[in-house]
Design an enzyme around this catalytic site. Structure first.
Site, mmCIF file in Angstrom:
data_model
loop_
_atom_site.group_PDB
_atom_site.id
_atom_site.type_symbol
_atom_site.label_atom_id
_atom_site.label_comp_id
_atom_site.label_asym_id
_atom_site.label_seq_id
_atom_site.Cartn_x
_atom_site.Cartn_y
_atom_site.Cartn_z
ATOM 1 N N LYS A 22 0.834 -1.209 0.000
ATOM 2 C CA LYS A 22 0.000 0.000 0.000
ATOM 3 C C LYS A 22 0.869 1.260 0.000
ATOM 4 C CE LYS A 22 -1.235 1.764 3.919
ATOM 5 N NZ LYS A 22 -1.288 2.973 4.674
ATOM 6 N N ASN A 23 1.890 1.273 0.867
ATOM 7 C CA ASN A 23 2.676 2.499 1.015
ATOM 8 C C ASN A 23 3.659 2.741 -0.127
ATOM 9 O OD1 ASN A 23 1.253 3.088 3.255
ATOM 10 N ND2 ASN A 23 2.857 2.562 4.732
ATOM 11 N N CYS A 116 -4.526 13.000 13.747
ATOM 12 C CA CYS A 116 -4.996 11.668 13.394
ATOM 13 C C CYS A 116 -4.783 10.761 14.589
ATOM 14 C CB CYS A 116 -4.308 11.141 12.144
ATOM 15 S SG CYS A 116 -2.744 10.356 12.423
ATOM 16 N N ARG A 121 1.152 14.394 13.392
ATOM 17 C CA ARG A 121 1.550 14.181 11.993
ATOM 18 C C ARG A 121 1.414 15.396 11.085
ATOM 19 N NH1 ARG A 121 -0.779 8.664 9.802
ATOM 20 N NH2 ARG A 121 1.089 8.609 8.551
ATOM 21 N N ASP A 306 4.954 0.443 12.010
ATOM 22 C CA ASP A 306 3.732 -0.169 11.469
ATOM 23 C C ASP A 306 3.568 -1.633 11.892
ATOM 24 O OD1 ASP A 306 3.064 2.190 10.281
ATOM 25 O OD2 ASP A 306 3.662 1.611 8.259
ATOM 26 N N ARG A 398 -8.492 -0.196 4.944
ATOM 27 C CA ARG A 398 -7.664 0.860 4.332
ATOM 28 C C ARG A 398 -6.356 0.287 3.802
ATOM 29 N NH1 ARG A 398 -6.005 5.338 8.039
ATOM 30 N NH2 ARG A 398 -4.732 5.566 6.192
HETATM 31 N N1 EPU Z 1 6.726 14.568 10.813
HETATM 32 C C1 EPU Z 1 6.755 15.910 11.093
HETATM 33 N N2 EPU Z 1 6.634 16.788 10.057
HETATM 34 C C2 EPU Z 1 6.489 16.385 8.770
HETATM 35 C C3 EPU Z 1 6.457 15.002 8.482
HETATM 36 C C4 EPU Z 1 6.583 14.106 9.532
HETATM 37 O O1 EPU Z 1 6.888 16.308 12.252
HETATM 38 O O2 EPU Z 1 6.387 17.227 7.882
HETATM 39 C C5 EPU Z 1 6.838 13.596 11.915
HETATM 40 C C6 EPU Z 1 5.583 12.744 12.052
HETATM 41 O O3 EPU Z 1 4.593 13.369 12.821
HETATM 42 C C7 EPU Z 1 6.127 11.475 12.685
HETATM 43 C C8 EPU Z 1 7.524 11.367 12.072
HETATM 44 O O4 EPU Z 1 7.853 12.663 11.603
HETATM 45 O O5 EPU Z 1 6.219 11.652 14.070
HETATM 46 C C9 EPU Z 1 7.657 10.381 10.930
HETATM 47 O O6 EPU Z 1 6.583 10.555 10.032
HETATM 48 P P1 EPU Z 1 6.674 10.225 8.483
HETATM 49 O O7 EPU Z 1 6.529 11.471 7.711
HETATM 50 O O8 EPU Z 1 7.864 9.356 8.202
HETATM 51 O O9 EPU Z 1 5.354 9.353 8.286
HETATM 52 P P2 EPU Z 1 4.432 9.387 6.996
HETATM 53 O O10 EPU Z 1 5.282 9.581 5.820
HETATM 54 O O11 EPU Z 1 3.278 10.289 7.235
HETATM 55 C C10 EPU Z 1 4.617 6.849 6.418
HETATM 56 C C11 EPU Z 1 3.654 5.708 6.255
HETATM 57 C C12 EPU Z 1 3.100 5.332 7.617
HETATM 58 C C13 EPU Z 1 4.279 4.927 8.517
HETATM 59 C C14 EPU Z 1 5.294 6.071 8.587
HETATM 60 C C15 EPU Z 1 6.533 5.729 9.371
HETATM 61 C C16 EPU Z 1 2.774 6.055 4.022
HETATM 62 C C17 EPU Z 1 1.632 6.437 3.173
HETATM 63 N N3 EPU Z 1 2.585 6.116 5.351
HETATM 64 O O12 EPU Z 1 3.851 7.918 6.997
HETATM 65 O O13 EPU Z 1 2.256 4.221 7.427
HETATM 66 O O14 EPU Z 1 3.819 4.637 9.811
HETATM 67 O O15 EPU Z 1 5.694 6.457 7.257
HETATM 68 O O16 EPU Z 1 7.149 4.622 8.819
HETATM 69 O O17 EPU Z 1 3.835 5.698 3.533
HETATM 70 C C18 EPU Z 1 0.429 2.794 7.886
HETATM 71 O O18 EPU Z 1 0.610 2.258 6.776
HETATM 72 O O19 EPU Z 1 -0.346 2.296 8.763
HETATM 73 C C19 EPU Z 1 1.120 4.034 8.206
HETATM 74 C C20 EPU Z 1 0.708 4.855 9.159
#
Ligand code: EPU
Length: 418
Positions: A22-23, A116, A121, A306, A398
């Site tokens: 998915k990701n 969320c 996030r 995850d 999802r």
């Molecule tokens: N963060 C910030 N600012 C930003 C972006 C991130 O503070 O602009 C923080 C987040 O709040 C979090 C940390 O940095 O505390 C890491 O977040 P990241 O951006 O890496 O997460 P994401 O890209 O939103 C993806 C996956 C998630 C997975 C995380 C961590 C996708 C679509 N989603 O989320 O997947 O948990 O990386 O590996 O790729 C899931 O599939 O259930 C899921 C939540």
């Protein structure tokens, strides 16, 4: 609203197949915005987040043809460079269209995601990166407006903290920017590498994906491509835990063993037997004698956040005390209270969960709060005495493709009821 009714106690045995990630599918779909040519994506999992992303692309101007796990997308022109609140609130990954839209249409309007279930996030790091590439960012009425009338320019960007979709968003912006972009402290997740592979097929010049430094030389146009998405390592990991928790024997096929290495190390420390029986098949075997092993989540190649909830379910069945530390999200223990309702002994202290194991779980009515929390409840239900009714399984839909059918085929007593 659908529910799962699960009767626990049956060890899972047989073969269970992994779907596409998915990701990886979500950024790949967003990348189709970068070209007016047709992009063919294969092994796209049929999960709700993917359907949401497809809907978003169609609203923006895409033509999409879906044939099972193959999706063909062509964005001949961008009609409306916007991701509305209605979609962003159901799927935060909608912000992945921001980078490609500014790059292609020089303008994007994307709703701010808001809070969320697993933490605040924000997307501030995505925005800071785009600003460094020359985008002007404005915020009003709950929306981010990003514009770059003269196009984006390459720059050196260092992420303050590692962000997966932030890295992906910026990569997609940089491939059409003028000059060179260097992304430092980049995420190294396999999904980032998969996106780079797709972008390279489309004609992008990218080096270093999978390392902390990614270099991108911008090009003027990208073309079509045919790409197969990688296996879902989180789904594969969930199935491995299912084999261990039920003291069964499962062959998890179609996965990439290297991508679940951190989990496998912990499963082995806990006393499960895990072996690579073919290049893409992992066999897990466990008896009732699991022991606890502490874990701390980390960015890839560390232990995936995850898989933290699923691992917590497993530790309720292991001898001894396990300390589970969550370092990525500040509020990702919603499953702990639900597991406790089934009889688990879990104490939360800040970002740590202390699980006192080998507790007999009993079936109960529980509520799924987010995608991976739902998976942990299903796993706990598989070993609980009696019947567990899991409400709000739309969360699990999802990100898991037909999970109840896949689990039932290897012996689980699980049913979806409306
Ligand atoms: N963060 C910030 N600012 C930003 C972006 C991130 O503070 O602009 C923080 C987040 O709040 C979090 C940390 O940095 O505390 C890491 O977040 P990241 O951006 O890496 O997460 P994401 O890209 O939103 C993806 C996956 C998630 C997975 C995380 C961590 C996708 C679509 N989603 O989320 O997947 O948990 O990386 O590996 O790729 C899931 O599939 O259930 C899921 C939540």
């Amino acid at each position: 609203m659908d529910k799962f009714v699960v009767k626990g106690g049956a060890p899972l045995r047989g073969e269970i197949a992994t779907s596409g990630a998915k990701n990886s599918a979500l950024p790949a779909l967003a990348a189709t915005l970068l070209t007016d040519q047709k992009v063919v994506l294969r092994r796209i999992p049929r999960v709700r987040d993917v359907r949401t992303m497809q809907r978003l692309l169609v609203d923006i101007g895409a033509k999409a043809e879906v044939d099972g796990e193959c999706v063909q997308i062509q964005v001949a022109g961008v009609r409306s460079p916007e991701a509305p609140y209605e979609l962003v609130k159901t799927m935060r990954a909608s912000s992945l269209v921001l980078g490609p839209l500014v790059a292609r249409a020089r303008r994007a309007r994307v709703s701010l995601p808001g809070g969320c279930a697993i933490g605040a996030r924000p997307i501030n790091l995505h925005l800071a990166g785009l600003e460094q590439l020359g985008a002007k960012i404005e915020q009003a009425h709950g929306y981010i407006e990003a514009t770059a009338p003269q196009g984006l320019r390459g720059a050196a960007v260092r992420f303050e903290r590692i962000t997966v979709t932030g890295t992906e968003d910026l990569m997609m912006a940089a491939v059409l920017a003028q000059g060179e972009t260097i992304i430092d402290n980049a995420a190294r997740e396999p999904e980032v590498v998969d996106l780079a592979a797709l972008l390279a097929k489309m004609g992008a010049k990218i080096e270093g994906a999978g390392t902390p430094t990614i270099r991108i030389r911008g090009v003027e146009h990208l073309g079509g491509a045919d790409h197969t998405i990688i296996a879902d390592r989180i789904e594969a990991g969930t199935f491995l835990v299912a084999g261990a928790i039920t003291a069964g024997e499962l062959n998890v096929t179609g996965c990439v063993p290297e991508h679940v290495a951190a989990l496998v190390t912990k499963l082995q420390a806990a006393g499960a037997e895990v072996a690579e029986v073919a290049g893409s098949t992992l066999r897990i075997r466990a008896d009732g004698g699991l022991r606890s092993a502490d874990v701390s989540t980390a960015e890839y190649p560390g232990f995936a956040t995850d898989l933290q909830a699923q691992y917590m379910a497993l530790m309720t069945q292991a001898e001894g005390i396990a300390i589970i530390t969550e370092t990525i999200f500040e509020n990702r223990f919603m499953h702990a209270q639900e597991l406790a309702r089934m009889g688990a002994n879990i104490r939360l202290e800040g970002n740590q969960a202390i699980v006192a194991g080998r507790k007999e779980l009993t079936g109960a009515g529980v509520i799924a709060s987010d995608l991976r929390a739902s998976a942990s409840l299903v796993l706990a239900a598989l070993v609980a005495h009696g019947e567990t009714v899991i409400d709000r399984v739309y969360h699990i839909d999802r990100g898991y493709e037909k999970i109840e059918k896949k689990l039932a085929a290897v012996g689980a007593q699980i049913q979806r009821v409306e």
